[in-house]
Design a protein around this motif. Structure first.
Motif, PDB file in Angstrom:
ATOM      1  N   PHE A  50     -61.074  39.976 -72.390  1.00 31.41           N
ATOM      2  CA  PHE A  50     -61.899  40.746 -71.462  1.00 31.41           C
ATOM      3  C   PHE A  50     -61.486  40.486 -70.017  1.00 31.41           C
ATOM      4  N   ILE A  51     -61.217  39.230 -69.689  1.00 36.05           N
ATOM      5  CA  ILE A  51     -60.814  38.886 -68.323  1.00 36.05           C
ATOM      6  C   ILE A  51     -59.527  39.605 -67.936  1.00 36.05           C
ATOM      7  N   GLU A  52     -58.549  39.590 -68.813  1.00 35.69           N
ATOM      8  CA  GLU A  52     -57.275  40.256 -68.515  1.00 35.69           C
ATOM      9  C   GLU A  52     -57.467  41.757 -68.345  1.00 35.69           C
ATOM     10  N   SER A  53     -58.338  42.345 -69.143  1.00 37.89           N
ATOM     11  CA  SER A  53     -58.612  43.766 -69.006  1.00 37.89           C
ATOM     12  C   SER A  53     -59.256  44.069 -67.661  1.00 37.89           C
ATOM     13  N   ILE A  54     -60.199  43.238 -67.254  1.00 39.61           N
ATOM     14  CA  ILE A  54     -60.857  43.423 -65.951  1.00 39.61           C
ATOM     15  C   ILE A  54     -59.846  43.316 -64.820  1.00 39.61           C
ATOM     16  N   CYS A  55     -58.965  42.319 -64.913  1.00 38.27           N
ATOM     17  CA  CYS A  55     -58.017  42.070 -63.826  1.00 38.27           C
ATOM     18  C   CYS A  55     -56.974  43.186 -63.699  1.00 38.27           C
ATOM     19  N   LYS A  56     -56.706  43.891 -64.773  1.00 39.87           N
ATOM     20  CA  LYS A  56     -55.760  45.016 -64.710  1.00 39.87           C
ATOM     21  C   LYS A  56     -56.362  46.220 -63.991  1.00 39.87           C
ATOM     22  N   SER A  57     -57.681  46.219 -63.853  1.00 35.00           N
ATOM     23  CA  SER A  57     -58.350  47.396 -63.292  1.00 35.00           C
ATOM     24  C   SER A  57     -58.303  47.451 -61.775  1.00 35.00           C
ATOM     25  N   SER A  58     -58.058  46.311 -61.111  1.00 33.88           N
ATOM     26  CA  SER A  58     -58.114  46.290 -59.646  1.00 33.88           C
ATOM     27  C   SER A  58     -57.460  45.021 -59.115  1.00 33.88           C
ATOM     28  N   ASN A  59     -56.859  45.120 -57.916  1.00 38.78           N
ATOM     29  CA  ASN A  59     -56.292  43.925 -57.292  1.00 38.78           C
ATOM     30  C   ASN A  59     -57.365  43.026 -56.688  1.00 38.78           C
ATOM     31  N   LYS A  60     -58.623  43.403 -56.832  1.00 38.51           N
ATOM     32  CA  LYS A  60     -59.722  42.556 -56.374  1.00 38.51           C
ATOM     33  C   LYS A  60     -60.083  41.499 -57.417  1.00 38.51           C
ATOM     34  N   TYR A  61     -59.440  41.582 -58.593  1.00 36.00           N
ATOM     35  CA  TYR A  61     -59.699  40.621 -59.657  1.00 36.00           C
ATOM     36  C   TYR A  61     -58.419  39.874 -60.009  1.00 36.00           C
ATOM     37  N   SER A  62     -58.544  38.571 -60.242  1.00 33.05           N
ATOM     38  CA  SER A  62     -57.433  37.772 -60.761  1.00 33.05           C
ATOM     39  C   SER A  62     -58.027  36.654 -61.609  1.00 33.05           C
ATOM     40  N   TYR A  63     -57.174  35.888 -62.264  1.00 32.69           N
ATOM     41  CA  TYR A  63     -57.709  34.855 -63.151  1.00 32.69           C
ATOM     42  C   TYR A  63     -56.792  33.647 -63.232  1.00 32.69           C
ATOM     43  N   LEU A  64     -57.395  32.541 -63.646  1.00 28.31           N
ATOM     44  CA  LEU A  64     -56.700  31.333 -64.067  1.00 28.31           C
ATOM     45  C   LEU A  64     -57.188  31.025 -65.474  1.00 28.31           C
ATOM     46  N   GLN A  65     -56.295  30.598 -66.350  1.00 28.49           N
ATOM     47  CA  GLN A  65     -56.677  30.202 -67.691  1.00 28.49           C
ATOM     48  C   GLN A  65     -56.330  28.734 -67.884  1.00 28.49           C
ATOM     49  N   LEU A  66     -57.343  27.907 -68.063  1.00 26.99           N
ATOM     50  CA  LEU A  66     -57.124  26.484 -68.286  1.00 26.99           C
ATOM     51  C   LEU A  66     -56.687  26.247 -69.726  1.00 26.99           C
ATOM     52  N   SER A  67     -55.924  25.191 -69.944  1.00 26.99           N
ATOM     53  CA  SER A  67     -55.341  24.931 -71.269  1.00 26.99           C
ATOM     54  C   SER A  67     -56.395  24.570 -72.300  1.00 26.99           C
ATOM     55  N   ASN A  68     -57.493  23.959 -71.862  1.00 25.16           N
ATOM     56  CA  ASN A  68     -58.581  23.618 -72.773  1.00 25.16           C
ATOM     57  C   ASN A  68     -59.862  23.477 -71.976  1.00 25.16           C
ATOM     58  N   ASN A  69     -60.964  23.306 -72.665  1.00 21.30           N
ATOM     59  CA  ASN A  69     -62.266  23.234 -72.013  1.00 21.30           C
ATOM     60  C   ASN A  69     -62.411  21.913 -71.260  1.00 21.30           C
ATOM     61  N   MET A  70     -62.509  22.011 -69.928  1.00 19.18           N
ATOM     62  CA  MET A  70     -62.557  20.832 -69.077  1.00 19.18           C
ATOM     63  C   MET A  70     -63.920  20.626 -68.420  1.00 19.18           C
ATOM     64  N   GLY A  71     -64.790  21.639 -68.475  1.00 16.72           N
ATOM     65  CA  GLY A  71     -66.100  21.522 -67.860  1.00 16.72           C
ATOM     66  C   GLY A  71     -66.184  22.249 -66.532  1.00 16.72           C
ATOM     67  N   LEU A  72     -67.426  22.438 -66.067  1.00 16.57           N
ATOM     68  CA  LEU A  72     -67.667  23.255 -64.879  1.00 16.57           C
ATOM     69  C   LEU A  72     -67.012  22.680 -63.626  1.00 16.57           C
ATOM     70  N   SER A  73     -67.057  21.375 -63.445  1.00 12.95           N
ATOM     71  CA  SER A  73     -66.452  20.781 -62.242  1.00 12.95           C
ATOM     72  C   SER A  73     -64.960  21.081 -62.168  1.00 12.95           C
ATOM     73  N   ALA A  74     -64.262  20.949 -63.297  1.00 16.05           N
ATOM     74  CA  ALA A  74     -62.823  21.229 -63.317  1.00 16.05           C
ATOM     75  C   ALA A  74     -62.538  22.701 -63.050  1.00 16.05           C
ATOM     76  N   ALA A  75     -63.344  23.591 -63.629  1.00 16.02           N
ATOM     77  CA  ALA A  75     -63.153  25.019 -63.399  1.00 16.02           C
ATOM     78  C   ALA A  75     -63.359  25.370 -61.933  1.00 16.02           C
ATOM     79  N   LEU A  76     -64.382  24.781 -61.317  1.00 18.23           N
ATOM     80  CA  LEU A  76     -64.620  25.025 -59.896  1.00 18.23           C
ATOM     81  C   LEU A  76     -63.483  24.476 -59.047  1.00 18.23           C
ATOM     82  N   LYS A  77     -63.021  23.264 -59.378  1.00 23.31           N
ATOM     83  CA  LYS A  77     -61.926  22.676 -58.613  1.00 23.31           C
ATOM     84  C   LYS A  77     -60.683  23.542 -58.697  1.00 23.31           C
TER      85      LYS A  77
END
Length: 242
Positions: A57-84
């Motif tokens: 879903f994220i990749e589909s959203i990001c293809k729709s506009s240059n206002k969207y981009s993403y990072l994909q973490l290798s595994n679940n690290m928790g909210l603090s890591a995602a924010l960092k």
């Protein structure tokens, strides 16, 4: 990922962990907000090791506009890591944060942005919270204990709607659990904070990732980690360079 910051003032970090049921609604809300807001904002999804179809879903959203981009973490690290991760990759003057469950609305970023130049952190305070009794009570207890330990004056540090000056955000000493102490960590840098009332909504889809145990035990332990770190924190300011 589009790294150009020439057209944008604010990067909104959206951590995602197993939120496939919410992401279509997230796109609709942000499409509407980004088209109407007077501020030039873009959205950075951080997929925190989701095991469902969130990445698709994220990749589909990001293809729709240059206002969207993403990072994909290798595994679940928790909210603090995602924010960092999101803050580390932000290249705009301001960086914001909202949860992908949309219990707060991106439209309230406009309320926070009014104060962006005068404060290092502008954070929401959820009004008329639509959470369960147990969740509200555990949040009140955790907030009260955190304020006692940190003296940060923040009424609702758990509110998932914040903007920061990126220079301050990048100097936050992040480690696991530190997302709970963003106001205190900004104040360690002598940054001023502003609290603004924002709307709160019930979760419509997906499941909450935090329950009574991890809302109480984790914050309790993290308060002592913060107190230890505070005594050893180094804050410096460069006044000249040659």
């Amino acid at each position: 990922m589009n790294n150009s910051n020439t057209a944008f003032e604010l990067t909104i970090v959206v951590p995602v962990f197993n939120e496939e049921d919410n992401l279509e609604r997230v796109k609709q809300e942000f499409d509407s907000y980004l088209s109407k807001s007077p501020y030039r904002s873009k959205v950075l999804f951080v997929n925190d090791g989701s095991s469902d179809n969130s990445q698709m879903f994220i990749e589909s959203i990001c293809k729709s506009s240059n206002k969207y981009s993403y990072l994909q973490l290798s595994n679940n690290m928790g909210l603090s890591a995602a924010l960092k991760a999101g803050i580390d990759y932000a290249n705009t003057e301001f960086v914001g944060y909202i949860d992908s469950d949309l219990q707060t609305t991106p439209f309230d970023f406009d309320l926070l942005m009014e104060y962006r130049h005068d404060y290092a952190l502008v954070t929401g305070v959820r009004q008329n919270r639509k959470d369960s009794f147990v969740k509200n009570m555990s949040s009140k207890i955790a907030n009260g204990f955190r304020r006692y330990m940190t003296k940060d004056t923040a009424e609702d540090t758990g509110c998932p709607l914040k903007i920061m000056k990126t220079d301050y955000a990048k100097k936050i000493p992040f480690f696991t659990g530190m997302h709970r102490f963003i106001p205190a960590l900004i104040m360690l840098q002598d940054g001023k904070i502003k609290q603004v009332p924002v709307q709160h909504f019930p979760r419509i889809a997906g499941e909450a990732k935090y329950h009574l145990f991890n809302r109480m035990i984790g914050p309790f332990k993290d308060c002592f980690a913060y107190r230890w770190m505070k005594k050893r924190y180094i804050n410096y300011e460069i006044i000249n360079q040659g």
